[in-house]
Design a protein around this motif. Structure first.
Motif, PDB file in Angstrom:
ATOM      1  N   LEU A 178       0.539  -1.343  -0.345  1.00 31.29           N
ATOM      2  CA  LEU A 178      -0.778   0.090   0.154  1.00 31.29           C
ATOM      3  C   LEU A 178       0.973   1.312   0.246  1.00 31.29           C
ATOM      4  O   LEU A 178       0.471   2.293  -0.574  1.00 31.29           O
ATOM      5  CB  LEU A 178      -1.024  -0.178   1.574  1.00 31.29           C
ATOM      6  N   HIS A 179       1.829   1.211   0.579  1.00 29.44           N
ATOM      7  CA  HIS A 179       3.056   2.205   0.669  1.00 29.44           C
ATOM      8  C   HIS A 179       3.005   2.564  -0.585  1.00 29.44           C
ATOM      9  O   HIS A 179       3.348   4.047  -1.157  1.00 29.44           O
ATOM     10  CB  HIS A 179       4.275   1.805   1.704  1.00 29.44           C
TER      11      HIS A 179
ATOM     12  N   LEU B 219       1.934   2.686  -3.713  1.00 33.40           N
ATOM     13  CA  LEU B 219       0.959   2.096  -4.437  1.00 33.40           C
ATOM     14  C   LEU B 219      -0.061   3.646  -4.054  1.00 33.40           C
ATOM     15  O   LEU B 219      -0.402   4.475  -4.881  1.00 33.40           O
ATOM     16  CB  LEU B 219      -0.487   1.337  -4.862  1.00 33.40           C
ATOM     17  N   SER B 220       0.522   3.833  -2.581  1.00 33.30           N
ATOM     18  CA  SER B 220      -0.744   5.299  -2.339  1.00 33.30           C
ATOM     19  C   SER B 220       0.262   6.588  -1.848  1.00 33.30           C
ATOM     20  O   SER B 220      -0.372   7.503  -1.600  1.00 33.30           O
ATOM     21  CB  SER B 220      -1.981   4.831  -1.267  1.00 33.30           C
ATOM     22  N   CYS B 221       1.589   5.860  -1.273  1.00 32.12           N
ATOM     23  CA  CYS B 221       2.836   6.977  -0.988  1.00 32.12           C
ATOM     24  C   CYS B 221       3.760   7.596  -1.640  1.00 32.12           C
ATOM     25  O   CYS B 221       4.073   8.212  -0.770  1.00 32.12           O
ATOM     26  CB  CYS B 221       2.945   6.766   0.911  1.00 32.12           C
ATOM     27  N   ALA B 222       4.013   6.790  -2.244  1.00 28.43           N
ATOM     28  CA  ALA B 222       5.276   6.765  -2.363  1.00 28.43           C
ATOM     29  C   ALA B 222       5.696   8.008  -4.048  1.00 28.43           C
ATOM     30  O   ALA B 222       4.511   8.815  -4.482  1.00 28.43           O
ATOM     31  CB  ALA B 222       6.300   5.178  -3.191  1.00 28.43           C
ATOM     32  N   LYS B 223       6.280   7.514  -5.039  1.00 23.65           N
ATOM     33  CA  LYS B 223       6.376   8.927  -6.400  1.00 23.65           C
ATOM     34  C   LYS B 223       5.007   8.214  -7.585  1.00 23.65           C
ATOM     35  O   LYS B 223       4.114   9.687  -7.001  1.00 23.65           O
ATOM     36  CB  LYS B 223       7.182   8.711  -7.316  1.00 23.65           C
ATOM     37  N   TYR B 224       4.153   7.429  -7.438  1.00 18.80           N
ATOM     38  CA  TYR B 224       4.053   7.106  -8.049  1.00 18.80           C
ATOM     39  C   TYR B 224       1.850   6.858  -7.206  1.00 18.80           C
ATOM     40  O   TYR B 224       2.114   5.358  -7.381  1.00 18.80           O
ATOM     41  CB  TYR B 224       3.846   6.154  -9.018  1.00 18.80           C
ATOM     42  N   LYS B 225       1.291   8.183  -7.751  1.00 12.17           N
ATOM     43  CA  LYS B 225      -0.050   7.586  -6.202  1.00 12.17           C
ATOM     44  C   LYS B 225      -0.805   7.092  -7.278  1.00 12.17           C
ATOM     45  O   LYS B 225      -1.705   7.994  -7.725  1.00 12.17           O
ATOM     46  CB  LYS B 225      -0.187   9.029  -5.543  1.00 12.17           C
ATOM     47  N   ILE B 226      -1.281   5.539  -7.505  1.00 12.78           N
ATOM     48  CA  ILE B 226      -1.863   4.743  -7.849  1.00 12.78           C
ATOM     49  C   ILE B 226      -3.261   4.780  -7.511  1.00 12.78           C
ATOM     50  O   ILE B 226      -4.201   4.448  -7.977  1.00 12.78           O
ATOM     51  CB  ILE B 226      -1.292   3.298  -8.776  1.00 12.78           C
ATOM     52  N   LEU B 227      -3.383   4.959  -6.492  1.00  7.13           N
ATOM     53  CA  LEU B 227      -4.480   4.834  -5.579  1.00  7.13           C
ATOM     54  C   LEU B 227      -4.311   6.265  -4.198  1.00  7.13           C
ATOM     55  O   LEU B 227      -3.407   6.245  -4.240  1.00  7.13           O
ATOM     56  CB  LEU B 227      -4.238   3.294  -3.966  1.00  7.13           C
ATOM     57  N   ASN B 228      -5.394   6.420  -4.234  1.00  7.45           N
ATOM     58  CA  ASN B 228      -5.960   7.810  -3.227  1.00  7.45           C
ATOM     59  C   ASN B 228      -5.750   6.755  -1.775  1.00  7.45           C
ATOM     60  O   ASN B 228      -6.827   5.676  -1.988  1.00  7.45           O
ATOM     61  CB  ASN B 228      -6.978   8.764  -3.604  1.00  7.45           C
TER      62      ASN B 228
ATOM     63  N   GLU C  51      -7.639   8.263   2.289  1.00 12.75           N
ATOM     64  CA  GLU C  51      -7.312   8.937   3.296  1.00 12.75           C
ATOM     65  C   GLU C  51      -7.772   7.688   4.361  1.00 12.75           C
ATOM     66  O   GLU C  51      -7.759   6.797   4.988  1.00 12.75           O
ATOM     67  CB  GLU C  51      -9.478   8.727   3.420  1.00 12.75           C
ATOM     68  N   PRO C  52      -6.623   8.913   5.683  1.00 10.82           N
ATOM     69  CA  PRO C  52      -6.327  10.347   5.951  1.00 10.82           C
ATOM     70  C   PRO C  52      -5.138  10.489   4.509  1.00 10.82           C
ATOM     71  O   PRO C  52      -4.205   9.068   4.480  1.00 10.82           O
ATOM     72  CB  PRO C  52      -5.896  10.743   6.797  1.00 10.82           C
ATOM     73  N   ALA C  53      -5.045  11.898   4.093  1.00  2.00           N
ATOM     74  CA  ALA C  53      -3.956  11.080   3.103  1.00  2.00           C
ATOM     75  C   ALA C  53      -2.268  12.200   3.750  1.00  2.00           C
ATOM     76  O   ALA C  53      -1.569  13.171   3.681  1.00  2.00           O
ATOM     77  CB  ALA C  53      -4.748  13.121   1.653  1.00  2.00           C
ATOM     78  N   ASN C  54      -1.771  11.465   4.329  1.00  2.00           N
ATOM     79  CA  ASN C  54      -0.648  12.052   5.042  1.00  2.00           C
ATOM     80  C   ASN C  54       0.095  10.426   4.057  1.00  2.00           C
ATOM     81  O   ASN C  54       0.077   8.903   3.514  1.00  2.00           O
ATOM     82  CB  ASN C  54      -0.774  11.424   6.535  1.00  2.00           C
ATOM     83  N   ARG C  55       1.267   9.670   4.317  1.00  2.00           N
ATOM     84  CA  ARG C  55       2.394   9.251   4.552  1.00  2.00           C
ATOM     85  C   ARG C  55       3.115   7.212   5.279  1.00  2.00           C
ATOM     86  O   ARG C  55       3.844   7.344   4.676  1.00  2.00           O
ATOM     87  CB  ARG C  55       3.803  10.330   3.656  1.00  2.00           C
ATOM     88  N   SER C  56       1.766   7.558   6.673  1.00  2.00           N
ATOM     89  CA  SER C  56       2.218   6.119   6.661  1.00  2.00           C
ATOM     90  C   SER C  56       0.622   5.713   6.285  1.00  2.00           C
ATOM     91  O   SER C  56       0.216   6.184   5.694  1.00  2.00           O
ATOM     92  CB  SER C  56       1.910   6.464   8.453  1.00  2.00           C
ATOM     93  N   ILE C  57       0.671   4.668   6.528  1.00  2.00           N
ATOM     94  CA  ILE C  57       0.201   3.199   6.466  1.00  2.00           C
ATOM     95  C   ILE C  57      -0.332   2.924   7.464  1.00  2.00           C
ATOM     96  O   ILE C  57      -0.117   2.887   8.883  1.00  2.00           O
ATOM     97  CB  ILE C  57       0.144   2.380   5.838  1.00  2.00           C
ATOM     98  N   SER C  58      -1.954   3.428   8.039  1.00  2.00           N
ATOM     99  CA  SER C  58      -2.604   2.697   9.611  1.00  2.00           C
ATOM    100  C   SER C  58      -4.110   1.713   9.136  1.00  2.00           C
ATOM    101  O   SER C  58      -4.450   1.399   7.795  1.00  2.00           O
ATOM    102  CB  SER C  58      -2.893   3.754  10.506  1.00  2.00           C
ATOM    103  N   PRO C  59      -4.720   0.328  10.232  1.00  2.00           N
ATOM    104  CA  PRO C  59      -5.077   0.264   9.819  1.00  2.00           C
ATOM    105  C   PRO C  59      -6.997   1.078   9.645  1.00  2.00           C
ATOM    106  O   PRO C  59      -7.726   0.041   9.554  1.00  2.00           O
ATOM    107  CB  PRO C  59      -5.622  -0.680  11.057  1.00  2.00           C
TER     108      PRO C  59
END
Length: 462
Positions: A333-334, A336-345, A347-355
């Motif tokens: 998930l990181h 695809l959503s937090c790195a250079k290419y954000k294929i996924l949006n 919520e919330p829009a931060n740079r960490s993945i949480s449950p």
């Protein structure tokens, strides 16, 4: 300083407490009003198993708990799951099956956490089947064996409907066939025996293959290039050549088997193992601006394909459907959503993945390139092993402190540390600083409190 003997828990008393936790989990899965597990719930269930497994013989109940773990799944399946499946037919039965399989994997994951000590020490020493595999095997043996004929009939009926031009729920079929791939516990035997013969019986019918190709698209590893080469070489042996195009990924499973046979004719001294985490896939992703070819790992591809059937997915839904570890899902998930290419949006829009995160496909994504490679963040394997060991030891230290304080109620710091060291010394040599840190953590989590008149004395909070 000699530690005080802890009270022996008999099997009936300990298992009665565990059954309360298992019943709570069943109620949650059945949608009944039930609060979620708290950290204290988890700690007490984990500690109960730990205590019952580390008591002196004849009160070491490791084997009995291992047996009761299996019995818990068997009882739940026979009393709740099978009746719900027997009451439904056709497409309704398929939907119930998908729901029950998803719930079953959640139950396996949670019970495996409760019984973690048993899995890590008793099972590894006895070379027994791991708890997770025991739980999944129960589903296969009790449910798959009974309903596989009905499922096959319902799947064929839906495929026939689409052949006649009717709209059907493709996502449902993908999920159902995915179950039969997963239920083989790493092999394709269940799928091949019950579906492949039917789907491939008329290999000359191009339109039949094209109509069904999407069914396996999400379930099989992408080894098309190697498999196609092997099929070409095996043309004379099989008597015909099956053309493989990008539209006909139905044949991926067969290609893997042919490649395996081909490999075995070339060497007798090596074993062929498919490492799916190292595979790569090329996906044509259709965004609003243009179509971009994504070069991703097999697991990244599997995650992205989940969004073909859903606009939005929660973290827990993704974990359940992928059936991978939390650490692996976080990496995917990181990337695809937090790195250079954000294929996924996200919520919330931060740079960490949480449950608590929610994800959706980013249809507005664009890039100047028409072909991009999406890397995974690197993993320091040595660091990961150390982190896993530290995590296991934190659980053990927490359980030891709670067990001692629950028995003694009030205790001085030095005495608590000494007894904790004594209890843990047969597993590992605990660090005094680590014990102090775990005590501080338990205080913040309201398991313990300091005496008002003496900060070096702790009181257990029931």
């Amino acid at each position: 300083m000699a530690g005080q003997e802890r009270r022996t828990i008999d099997l009936e008393e300990g298992w009665a407490f565990m059954q309360k936790g298992i019943t709570k989990l069943k109620n949650i899965l059945e949608g009944k009003p039930e609060p979620q597990f708290s950290s204290e719930d988890y700690m007490m269930l984990y500690t109960t198993i730990y205590n019952m497994c580390t008591q002196k013989p004849p009160h070491d109940y490791s084997q009995q708990l291992y047996d009761k773990y299996r019995e818990s799944f068997e009882e739940y399946i026979t009393s709740m799951v099978l009746p719900s499946l027997r009451d439904k037919h056709d497409e309704f039965m398929l939907r119930e099956l998908v729901k029950r399989w998803s719930n079953h994997k959640i139950m396996v994951r949670w019970l495996s956490r409760f019984f973690f000590y048993l899995d890590r020490y008793f099972i590894s020493r006895r070379s027994l089947i791991p708890l997770e595999q025991v739980g999944l095997t129960c589903f296969r043996d009790l449910i798959y064996q009974e309903i596989k004929g009905q499922v096959k009939g319902a799947v064929i009926a839906l495929i026939d409907k689409e052949r006649e031009g009717e709209q059907i729920d493709r996502a449902l079929l993908k999920n159902v066939l995915g179950i039969f791939v997963e239920i083989g516990l790493g092999s394709m035997e269940c799928y091949e025996n019950d579906f492949e013969d039917f789907l491939l019986k008329d290999t000359t019918d191009y339109y039949s293959l094209k109509a069904q190709s999407w069914i396996l698209e999400d379930s099989c590893p992408d080894y098309m290039i190697k498999a196609e080469e092997c099929l070409k070489k095996e043309k004379e042996r099989v008597g015909h050549y099956l053309h493989i195009s990008s539209e006909q990924k139905l044949l991926e499973v067969k290609c893997v088997e042919v490649f395996k046979e081909f490999y075995q004719t070339r060497t007798k001294h090596r074993k062929l193992t498919w490492i799916y985490s190292l595979g790569t896939c090329n996906i044509n992703a259709k965004f609003e601006a243009k179509t971009i070819e994504l070069i991703v790992t097999t697991y990244q591809a599997a995650l992205l394909l989940l969004f073909n059937g859903s606009d939005r997915l929660t973290y827990s839904e993704i974990v359940t459907q992928l059936n991978l570890s939390d650490d692996d899902v976080v990496r995917l998930l990181h990337s695809l959503s937090c790195a250079k290419y954000k294929i996924l949006n996200k919520e919330p829009a931060n740079r960490s993945i949480s449950p608590n995160d929610v994800f959706e496909f980013n249809s507005k994504f664009t890039d100047r390139m028409r072909r991009i490679k999406i890397p995974l963040p690197p993993v320091d394997e040595k660091k990961k092993v150390v982190e896993d060991v530290d995590k296991d030891r934190r659980y053990a230290i927490d359980a030891s402190i709670v067990r001692i304080m629950k028995s003694r109620k009030v205790m001085g710091h030095q005495q608590l540390v000494a007894e904790c060291v004594e209890q843990l010394s047969r597993m590992f040599k605990p660090d005094f600083k680590a014990i102090k840190k775990r005590i501080e953590d338990l205080i913040t989590r309201d398991y313990l409190e300091r005496e008002k008149d003496n900060a070096n004395v702790y009181r257990y909070l029931a």
